[in-house]
Design a protein around this motif. Sequence first.
Motif, PDB file in Angstrom:
ATOM      1  N   ARG A 131      -7.644   0.506  -4.955  1.00 24.10           N
ATOM      2  CA  ARG A 131      -8.947  -0.124  -4.195  1.00 24.10           C
ATOM      3  C   ARG A 131      -9.686   0.969  -3.739  1.00 24.10           C
ATOM      4  O   ARG A 131      -9.192   1.953  -3.091  1.00 24.10           O
ATOM      5  CB  ARG A 131      -8.475  -1.194  -3.133  1.00 24.10           C
ATOM      6  N   LYS A 132     -11.199   0.650  -3.955  1.00 29.02           N
ATOM      7  CA  LYS A 132     -12.008   1.616  -3.286  1.00 29.02           C
ATOM      8  C   LYS A 132     -13.033   1.145  -2.298  1.00 29.02           C
ATOM      9  O   LYS A 132     -13.390   0.159  -2.741  1.00 29.02           O
ATOM     10  CB  LYS A 132     -12.901   2.433  -4.444  1.00 29.02           C
ATOM     11  N   PHE A 133     -13.317   1.691  -0.984  1.00 23.03           N
ATOM     12  CA  PHE A 133     -14.232   1.139  -0.292  1.00 23.03           C
ATOM     13  C   PHE A 133     -15.374   2.260   0.264  1.00 23.03           C
ATOM     14  O   PHE A 133     -14.974   3.329   0.873  1.00 23.03           O
ATOM     15  CB  PHE A 133     -13.450   0.732   1.054  1.00 23.03           C
ATOM     16  N   ASP A 134     -16.489   1.813   0.235  1.00 15.93           N
ATOM     17  CA  ASP A 134     -17.600   2.849   0.310  1.00 15.93           C
ATOM     18  C   ASP A 134     -18.320   2.557   1.651  1.00 15.93           C
ATOM     19  O   ASP A 134     -19.325   3.363   1.753  1.00 15.93           O
ATOM     20  CB  ASP A 134     -18.487   2.687  -1.123  1.00 15.93           C
ATOM     21  N   GLY A 135     -17.559   1.773   2.409  1.00 16.53           N
ATOM     22  CA  GLY A 135     -18.484   1.522   3.647  1.00 16.53           C
ATOM     23  C   GLY A 135     -19.054   0.291   3.714  1.00 16.53           C
ATOM     24  O   GLY A 135     -18.970  -0.254   4.781  1.00 16.53           O
ATOM     25  N   LYS A 136     -19.395  -0.496   2.555  1.00 18.23           N
ATOM     26  CA  LYS A 136     -19.938  -1.468   2.660  1.00 18.23           C
ATOM     27  C   LYS A 136     -19.188  -2.642   1.404  1.00 18.23           C
ATOM     28  O   LYS A 136     -19.003  -3.595   1.708  1.00 18.23           O
ATOM     29  CB  LYS A 136     -21.497  -1.422   2.094  1.00 18.23           C
ATOM     30  N   GLU A 137     -18.936  -2.014   0.163  1.00 21.04           N
ATOM     31  CA  GLU A 137     -18.408  -2.776  -0.774  1.00 21.04           C
ATOM     32  C   GLU A 137     -16.982  -2.237  -1.227  1.00 21.04           C
ATOM     33  O   GLU A 137     -16.838  -1.107  -1.026  1.00 21.04           O
ATOM     34  CB  GLU A 137     -19.515  -3.003  -1.981  1.00 21.04           C
ATOM     35  N   TRP A 138     -16.269  -3.313  -1.865  1.00 22.23           N
ATOM     36  CA  TRP A 138     -14.859  -2.937  -2.285  1.00 22.23           C
ATOM     37  C   TRP A 138     -14.981  -2.961  -3.739  1.00 22.23           C
ATOM     38  O   TRP A 138     -15.646  -3.813  -4.502  1.00 22.23           O
ATOM     39  CB  TRP A 138     -13.851  -3.828  -1.815  1.00 22.23           C
ATOM     40  N   LYS A 190     -17.094  12.330  -0.161  1.00 22.51           N
ATOM     41  CA  LYS A 190     -18.244  11.452  -0.019  1.00 22.51           C
ATOM     42  C   LYS A 190     -18.046  10.144   1.089  1.00 22.51           C
ATOM     43  O   LYS A 190     -19.089   9.359   1.230  1.00 22.51           O
ATOM     44  CB  LYS A 190     -18.795  10.778  -1.366  1.00 22.51           C
ATOM     45  N   GLY A 191     -16.907  10.495   1.699  1.00 19.02           N
ATOM     46  CA  GLY A 191     -16.441   9.237   2.404  1.00 19.02           C
ATOM     47  C   GLY A 191     -15.961   7.939   1.916  1.00 19.02           C
ATOM     48  O   GLY A 191     -15.531   7.182   2.714  1.00 19.02           O
ATOM     49  N   ASN A 192     -15.604   8.158   0.715  1.00 21.14           N
ATOM     50  CA  ASN A 192     -14.992   6.760   0.080  1.00 21.14           C
ATOM     51  C   ASN A 192     -13.599   6.623   0.439  1.00 21.14           C
ATOM     52  O   ASN A 192     -12.916   7.720   0.278  1.00 21.14           O
ATOM     53  CB  ASN A 192     -15.338   6.786  -1.422  1.00 21.14           C
ATOM     54  N   LEU A 193     -13.299   5.523   0.665  1.00 23.56           N
ATOM     55  CA  LEU A 193     -11.589   5.354   1.056  1.00 23.56           C
ATOM     56  C   LEU A 193     -10.922   4.802  -0.037  1.00 23.56           C
ATOM     57  O   LEU A 193     -11.515   3.919  -0.885  1.00 23.56           O
ATOM     58  CB  LEU A 193     -11.435   4.382   2.233  1.00 23.56           C
ATOM     59  N   TRP A 194      -9.776   5.357  -0.513  1.00 28.41           N
ATOM     60  CA  TRP A 194      -9.133   4.828  -1.571  1.00 28.41           C
ATOM     61  C   TRP A 194      -7.489   4.427  -1.097  1.00 28.41           C
ATOM     62  O   TRP A 194      -7.091   4.973  -0.184  1.00 28.41           O
ATOM     63  CB  TRP A 194      -8.901   6.235  -2.534  1.00 28.41           C
ATOM     64  N   PHE A 195      -7.243   3.287  -1.733  1.00 30.71           N
ATOM     65  CA  PHE A 195      -6.044   2.603  -1.163  1.00 30.71           C
ATOM     66  C   PHE A 195      -5.306   2.255  -2.594  1.00 30.71           C
ATOM     67  O   PHE A 195      -5.664   1.549  -3.324  1.00 30.71           O
ATOM     68  CB  PHE A 195      -6.177   1.117  -0.582  1.00 30.71           C
ATOM     69  N   LEU A 196      -4.168   3.011  -2.743  1.00 27.50           N
ATOM     70  CA  LEU A 196      -3.103   2.914  -3.752  1.00 27.50           C
ATOM     71  C   LEU A 196      -1.939   1.829  -3.561  1.00 27.50           C
ATOM     72  O   LEU A 196      -1.575   1.778  -2.467  1.00 27.50           O
ATOM     73  CB  LEU A 196      -2.525   4.373  -4.136  1.00 27.50           C
ATOM     74  N   ILE A 252       0.895  -1.157  -0.084  1.00 20.97           N
ATOM     75  CA  ILE A 252      -0.013   0.042   0.021  1.00 20.97           C
ATOM     76  C   ILE A 252       0.934   1.249   0.004  1.00 20.97           C
ATOM     77  O   ILE A 252       1.587   1.491   0.937  1.00 20.97           O
ATOM     78  CB  ILE A 252      -0.898   0.106   1.231  1.00 20.97           C
ATOM     79  N   ALA A 253       0.762   2.204  -1.056  1.00 20.05           N
ATOM     80  CA  ALA A 253       1.701   3.195  -1.226  1.00 20.05           C
ATOM     81  C   ALA A 253       0.908   4.462  -0.611  1.00 20.05           C
ATOM     82  O   ALA A 253       1.783   5.307  -0.174  1.00 20.05           O
ATOM     83  CB  ALA A 253       1.868   3.508  -2.805  1.00 20.05           C
ATOM     84  N   SER A 254      -0.368   4.536  -0.525  1.00 21.67           N
ATOM     85  CA  SER A 254      -0.940   5.756  -0.297  1.00 21.67           C
ATOM     86  C   SER A 254      -2.394   5.333  -0.061  1.00 21.67           C
ATOM     87  O   SER A 254      -3.089   4.399  -0.175  1.00 21.67           O
ATOM     88  CB  SER A 254      -1.108   6.709  -1.332  1.00 21.67           C
TER      89      SER A 254
END
Length: 398
Positions: free
Chosen positions: A229-236, A216-222, A208-210
């Motif tokens: 990867r994007k996590f919207d609180g329920k789904e990836w 909107k609250g979405n989490l992004w994992f580079l 994981i680099a960043s």
Amino acid sequence: RRDFSITVGMRWKFDGSDWTNYSSESGLGSGSYKALAEDKDGTILVSQGLTIYSFDGNRWTPYVEDKISASAIASVAPDRISSMVIDKYGNKWIGTSRQGLYKFDGTIWSSYLNVKTLPASFVFNILVDRQDNVWITTTEGLAKYDSQQWEHIQDPITNNAYLFFMDADGLIWLGKFGGGISKEDVKGWKIYYEEAKGGRFERQAYDIASISQDSKGNLWFLTIQKGLRKFDGKEWTQFTSENGFPENATYSMFIDKNDTIWIGTSKGIYRYDGKSYVVIDDEGSPINKHVNRVSAGNGDDIWFGTWQNGVYRYDRKSWSCYTIEDGLAGNHITNILPDKNGMMWFGTTNGLSCFDGKKWTSYGTKHGLASRHITALAIDSKNILWIGTMGGLSSMSI
């Protein structure tokens, strides 16, 4: 000629006839003094703990050369500063690559380096949560400090953690070597992504680099080479080369106020607007350059640091490139930081640089930096810039 001597707790001068004792009333701090020296300009210097004082003939003052003060952490524990965080009380937490963790409250230095405090001496990252707990990741696991005692958190869920991120709800996420992702909440730690299998070389593409969060609250994992990867609180949602994500190695990510994601890669910049990825090939942009840093600037500017080719500024209309020929200290960029006065600060492998919008000013070891190779930058509430380097810590009033 001025002849000085020091003893434990006492500072004396002998002028050939009389002795003079100096104390806190003349500007010195209290405590034991360890060393006495005279610089090339005839200034008398004494060291007390982690502070150096200079004498002007009447009073003693903390010694600062050309605005930059190389902290005594550089001489007591010359080491690479790997990370740095300033908490809401102004305490500076400094992670190193061999000497563990330091805390500086403005007066006193505290060192944390033994098996009862830290799992290992190499500190990757530091985070201070909303309850003022200090979290660190090390080569041997995670640790948490609640201002009273340290807790080692060593289990499969948190092992190999490297990056911290605190989301909008105050929950802590861990980005791990091998691509693992974990989250801490009231029920404990939860694994969302397992680490990749295989040797270190095979697994590093998943690192994981960043980590970032949009409005909107979405989490992004580079990841380094295995997509976004994007996590919207329920789904990836996984973005890879199959759905347009760049195959290049990716190093940094910045989400602007419009939720546009800017990604620095080994071959330039990609932009994602929520629908598609676009390769930035505008005239003057860092096409095919190794972009390892992406950061907000002043106003709507976005800055891109490269490895070998200086820095680029995008003002939403056009691109500008700055290198050592323009006054930048070095072309290998390690850090980018805007201040509240409208200045931009850049760490390089060859010194520190400041850009006021028109001209560049650069600093090196001759100005007091502990080392030319900058590894971390932070600004405290008193407008002091703290500069982590490969050789220790320096500070500068801005």
